[in-house]
Scaffold this motif. Structure first.
Motif, PDB file in Angstrom:
ATOM      1  N   TYR A  42       0.829  -1.208   0.000  1.00  0.00           N
ATOM      2  CA  TYR A  42       0.000   0.000   0.000  1.00  0.00           C
ATOM      3  C   TYR A  42       0.865   1.260   0.000  1.00  0.00           C
ATOM      4  CZ  TYR A  42      -4.176  -2.800   0.888  1.00  0.00           C
ATOM      5  OH  TYR A  42      -5.212  -3.694   0.786  1.00  0.00           O
ATOM      6  N   LEU A  82      -4.962   3.504  -8.735  1.00  0.00           N
ATOM      7  CA  LEU A  82      -5.978   3.424  -7.679  1.00  0.00           C
ATOM      8  C   LEU A  82      -6.810   2.152  -7.815  1.00  0.00           C
ATOM      9  CD1 LEU A  82      -7.163   7.152  -7.622  1.00  0.00           C
ATOM     10  CD2 LEU A  82      -5.613   6.012  -6.020  1.00  0.00           C
ATOM     11  N   TRP A  83      -7.096   1.751  -9.060  1.00  0.00           N
ATOM     12  CA  TRP A  83      -7.845   0.505  -9.252  1.00  0.00           C
ATOM     13  C   TRP A  83      -7.032  -0.695  -8.788  1.00  0.00           C
ATOM     14  CZ3 TRP A  83      -6.553  -3.787 -12.101  1.00  0.00           C
ATOM     15  CH2 TRP A  83      -7.544  -4.767 -12.218  1.00  0.00           C
ATOM     16  N   SER A 105      -4.837  -0.726  -6.451  1.00  0.00           N
ATOM     17  CA  SER A 105      -4.874  -0.714  -4.993  1.00  0.00           C
ATOM     18  C   SER A 105      -6.171  -1.310  -4.475  1.00  0.00           C
ATOM     19  CB  SER A 105      -4.706   0.722  -4.483  1.00  0.00           C
ATOM     20  OG  SER A 105      -4.811   0.776  -3.092  1.00  0.00           O
ATOM     21  N   TYR A 106      -7.274  -0.968  -5.110  1.00  0.00           N
ATOM     22  CA  TYR A 106      -8.567  -1.535  -4.714  1.00  0.00           C
ATOM     23  C   TYR A 106      -8.611  -3.037  -4.982  1.00  0.00           C
ATOM     24  CZ  TYR A 106     -13.585  -2.482  -4.775  1.00  0.00           C
ATOM     25  OH  TYR A 106     -14.834  -3.021  -4.547  1.00  0.00           O
ATOM     26  N   ALA A 107      -8.086  -3.467  -6.128  1.00  0.00           N
ATOM     27  CA  ALA A 107      -8.071  -4.898  -6.452  1.00  0.00           C
ATOM     28  C   ALA A 107      -7.155  -5.664  -5.503  1.00  0.00           C
ATOM     29  CB  ALA A 107      -7.629  -5.103  -7.898  1.00  0.00           C
ATOM     30  N   ARG A 110      -6.677  -5.085  -2.393  1.00  0.00           N
ATOM     31  CA  ARG A 110      -7.373  -5.284  -1.125  1.00  0.00           C
ATOM     32  C   ARG A 110      -8.299  -6.494  -1.178  1.00  0.00           C
ATOM     33  NH1 ARG A 110      -8.117  -2.090   3.176  1.00  0.00           N
ATOM     34  NH2 ARG A 110      -7.080  -0.390   2.089  1.00  0.00           N
ATOM     35  N   GLY A 111      -8.961  -6.678  -2.313  1.00  0.00           N
ATOM     36  CA  GLY A 111      -9.886  -7.800  -2.396  1.00  0.00           C
ATOM     37  C   GLY A 111      -9.249  -9.105  -2.834  1.00  0.00           C
TER      38      GLY A 111
END
Length: 890
Positions: A698, A735-736, A738-740, A742-743
């Motif tokens: 991150y 940013l995408w 980073s979101y991916a 996390r999941g």
């Protein structure tokens, strides 16, 4: 444009803070090399001589780990350390060390590639076009900075007429290289991060899936309602879920009374040991004036203790026997002169009265009373808390419980992975959940408040050491600096770099203390929280304040203009990043070339050793001095992440190859420094099962965002607005990702997948592949499966129980060998002290001293006692060397 060009002519603008000259880098290089080489030579010289410090971990490591011994030659340890494989790192130091070192290894590979392209492709472009540029260097920056500072919307007017878009200007075609390499370096960083994440996940899953510890089979159950707060009810509840059989349940209870008693006992025990040390040391002081009496003056000090005493002087403890044989006159005189240490205690109404008493008697009785209270407190029944540790019969059953929702009510029966038994902060287990949350929020708010407070000293530092400020306060000194380039370089760059480095060393201690008092259940959570807090300070206060704000007076201007224009921070960041390139270059240079050898030298431990040595009074103090120092990731990882971000930010700018080269040197030296310390010199705190990797990822993504915003703002300052806008899709893609992450990845850094768990019918089915360790071969791959892991060795025989309920009570440690712990039957009887009846003030348990191990344990590196023959005719004595004390024991 002329209207705004001289608006800040008569005052120090933000561009004038910490503006180094060309000679600053050479001065800093000389200072860094001088510091680094001197520390490195000192380390190579002292390493084979001070093995209790520089090989402390290796000396007590399990020989089955197979960690190779390093040669004692001056440079021979370097190739031997290089040959230590990742398998051996994982087997001997665990997951946290493996993750930490692989971050440095990944950074070395990434910045080596980026350095090549920055030096071979980008730097020639910068040199060619900047030399052909007819405008003065940074003229557009200084002009537009003043314009944007006062009129942030003025750039819209520039777009309409004065300055058209330079994106398609043939003379400005080199600006496309910024866009191309921003995409290339971003893709390269994400590629290496993604590849390393896959490797970390597979290694972690295999490592945790193939070991079998009580921690792997235990989960933490919180939010337990009052009707279920019994061991039987919790066991019945979990087994009705039909996920497995429950082996044991540890329901946390309010043990505050017992924990407080144990803490008081430790304090009284230390006071008693110190009193004995004073008394025994006084015996030496009295004895120091005696002559040997045997006429032996040959200068041989082999049997001589502190104060000139020889082995022929006899045993002071055998005073009565000396009188019987007619030699007690001198001994009686010495005995009468011995003064027992005194202590003052307070009593009566509001403890307003006080008197002195015998310290040994007082603390001995106090210790005896505490032992009786502890003995009673251990048998009490305490109120149950809302937290329990549930141990299942298999790892798979535990993982199913962790990864499932047990109760339909919010906040009830929540499951999380359990920390190791020795990792639990037991005082926080029975603290109410509301109290822990309040403490957590209080610490968080205090850290936020500190971040605002740090603005003043950091921004003051950024401004007070600039020539602009010095010229206002000390004009004569500023004029003299103009004629002394080296002194000017030291003032403008050397001092700020040194002070910033000192802040990076000192502040983590404060944040580590705050994290520990945040109410977390495990030491691993405390370590991760400290990493997060320290990085926030390093990134926000050291990086953003130095760049975006620059000075205290500029903070409010920047914030006010940012509200008027949302792109103002990007412009300001780009404008000041270029001006601070030499400062951050020198910062990385000092951290890598100058300070890493000092960390290898363990300069702090070496410098503080004389202070600790003077303060050590008891055998316990001396034993603690030779213990391996602790390696705290929160002290070192945040600075490494800041250097990583700086290398990204400067990678495409002019001179970026120099920053990347120094970054490559930083991570290379850091890799070998920390590899040596983690494997051979320093112990680690309790493990966090590699949880730092998701934090690293991150922060890397945050660095990419700052990098892209900086390049976009820089292109906008060059009036290449189309190129600046083309950075936006890359920013959104980051940013995408980073979101991916996390999941997709984060759950696998927290839990163990059911397929990764090794079962009896599938031995070795989940073995780590060769490509995960660079093709090290089948023999090396089998090593981790044959041997027990570090966690298995550390948790052998442990169980989830508050240690204060079962730990043996320690006796005073007076002689070199630690005394045996008190048995349960002796806990209420105290120790055998006969302080007035005879001259044998302390009667140790001679049947077990030195053979039985206590909770504290003997020092592994302590020197063996010196043994001699006493002078008494009817008894033999043993001479035991106790640091600065020479004690005779019958």
């Amino acid at each position: 444009m002329d209207l705004f060009s001289d608006m800040d002519k008569d005052k120090c603008s933000g561009d004038d803070w910490v503006q180094p000259g060309a000679k600053d880098t050479w001065v800093q290089l000389f200072i860094s090399l001088a510091l680094g080489l001197s520390a490195f030579i000192a380390f190579c010289t002292l390493r084979p001589r001070w093995k209790t410090l520089y090989a402390a971990r290796k000396r007590h490591a399990d020989p089955a780990i197979g960690l190779p011994a390093l040669p004692d030659t001056f440079f021979g340890w370097i190739p031997a350390l290089y040959k230590v494989t990742e398998q051996q790192v994982l087997a001997s130091a665990g997951l946290d060390a493996f993750v930490f070192l692989n971050f440095f290894k990944m950074s070395m590979k990434l910045f080596a590639i980026m350095f090549f392209f920055a030096a071979v492709v980008l730097e020639p472009i910068h040199l060619h076009y900047n030399d052909n540029d007819t405008r003065p260097p940074n003229s557009n920056v200084s002009t537009t900075s003043g314009l944007f500072r006062q009129y942030p919307m003025a750039k819209l007017f520039l777009d309409d007429g004065d300055h058209p878009d330079n994106s398609f200007d043939k003379d400005k075609s080199y600006l496309w290289s910024y866009l191309v390499f921003t995409y290339f370096f971003t893709g390269l960083t994400i590629y290496f991060t993604n590849k390393e994440t896959f490797k970390m996940i597979r290694v972690r899953q295999d490592y945790l899936g193939t070991q079998s510890t009580i921690t792997d089979r235990t989960f933490r159950l919180s939010g337990i309602p009052k009707e279920l707060r019994t061991e039987e009810a919790i066991k019945d509840l979990v087994e009705r879920l039909e996920i497995g059989k429950v082996e044991s349940v540890t329901l946390c209870r309010n043990w505050k009374e017992l924990d407080d008693l144990m803490d008081k006992r430790q304090t009284v025990l230390a006071q008693l040991e110190e009193s004995w040390n004073v008394y025994l040391g006084q015996k030496l002081a009295v004895d120091g004036g005696r002559s040997s009496g045997n006429g032996n003056d040959n200068g041989d000090d082999a049997g001589r203790g502190l104060g000139g005493r020889t082995e022929e002087d006899g045993d002071e403890e055998a005073g009565e026997n000396d009188q019987l044989v007619g030699g007690g006159g001198a001994s009686s005189h010495l005995i009468s002169e011995r003064l027992r240490p005194q202590t003052r205690f307070w009593y009566g109404f509001l403890r307003l009265q006080s008197r002195k008493t015998d310290a040994i008697d007082y603390f001995s009785e106090k210790l005896r009373l505490l032992d009786e209270k502890i003995h009673v407190a251990r048998k009490k029944k305490y109120d149950a808390a809302d937290l329990a540790f549930v141990t299942m019969d298999s790892i798979a059953a535990c993982q199913m419980a962790i990864q499932a929702l047990i109760d339909p009510h919010p906040g009830r029966l929540l499951t999380k992975p359990a920390p190791a038994p020795s990792d639990v902060v037991w005082r926080n287990t029975y603290a109410p959940r509301l109290t822990r949350r309040l403490w957590s929020w209080a610490v968080t708010l205090f850290v936020a408040f500190l971040s605002v407070v740090w603005l003043v000293p950091v921004a003051f530092l950024a401004s007070v050491l600039s020539i602009c400020t010095i010229r206002k306060v000390f004009p004569a000194f500023a004029e003299s600096l103009k004629t002394h380039e080296i002194a000017k370089a030291l003032v403008q760059t050397g001092l700020p770099t040194a002070v910033v480095s000192l802040l990076n060393v000192a502040v983590p201690y404060l944040y580590d203390y705050l994290s520990y008092n945040q109410g977390m259940i495990s030491q691993g959570d405390v370590a991760l929280s400290a990493i997060s807090k320290n990085f926030f300070f390093t990134f926000f206060n050291i990086f953003l304040i130095f760049t975006v704000f620059g000075a205290v007076t500029s903070i409010f201007d920047v914030l006010r203009n940012s509200l008027k224009d949302t792109t103002y921070i990007a412009y300001t960041l780009a404008r000041k990043i270029e001006g601070l390139s030499v400062f951050y270059t020198n910062f990385i240079m000092l951290q890598g070339l100058g300070l890493f050898p000092f960390r290898l030298l363990e300069f702090g431990s070496v410098a503080l050793y004389p202070i600790y040595r003077m303060g050590a009074k008891t055998p316990r103090d001396f034993a603690q001095m030779v213990e391996p120092p602790m390696f705290y990731y929160s002290f070192y990882l945040p600075t490494a992440l800041l250097v990583f971000i700086l290398c990204l930010v400067y990678s495409v700018l002019q001179g970026g190859f120099l920053v990347l080269g120094l970054g490559l040197a930083y991570f290379s030296l850091g890799y070998f420094t920390y590899k040596y310390q983690l494997l051979y010199a320093m112990d680690q705190p309790q493990h966090a099962t590699g949880g730092a990797w998701r934090m690293i990822c991150y922060r890397i993504m945050l660095g990419l965002v700052v990098f892209q915003l900086t390049v976009s703002g820089y292109l906008a300052l060059k009036f290449a607005f189309t190129l600046a806008l083309l950075i936006v899709p890359l920013l959104l893609a980051t940013l995408w990702y980073s979101y991916a992450f996390r999941g997709k990845f984060e759950p696998l850094t927290r839990f163990i997948s059911l397929r990764s768990i090794k079962r009896g019918e599938d031995p070795g089915g989940n073995a780590i592949l060769d490509e995960d360790f660079g093709g090290e071969g089948e023999r090396e791959r089998e090593l981790i499966r044959r041997l027990s892991t570090v966690d298995e060795d550390r948790e052998k025989g442990l169980r989830f129980v508050n240690p204060n309920l079962i730990v043996p009570l320690e006796q005073p440690w007076i002689y070199q060998d630690p005394p045996p712990p008190l048995s349960e039957s002796d806990a209420g009887d105290g120790l055998e002290f006969n302080v007035r009846g005879s001259e044998r003030e302390y009667e140790p348990d001679t049947t077990g001293a030195g053979t039985s191990s206590s909770l504290r344990g003997p020092s592994r590196n302590a020197a063996p006692p010196r043994v001699g023959t006493g002078a008494s005719s009817n008894s033999s004595a043993t001479s035991v060397s106790l640091g600065d004390t020479h004690i005779w024991r019958e």
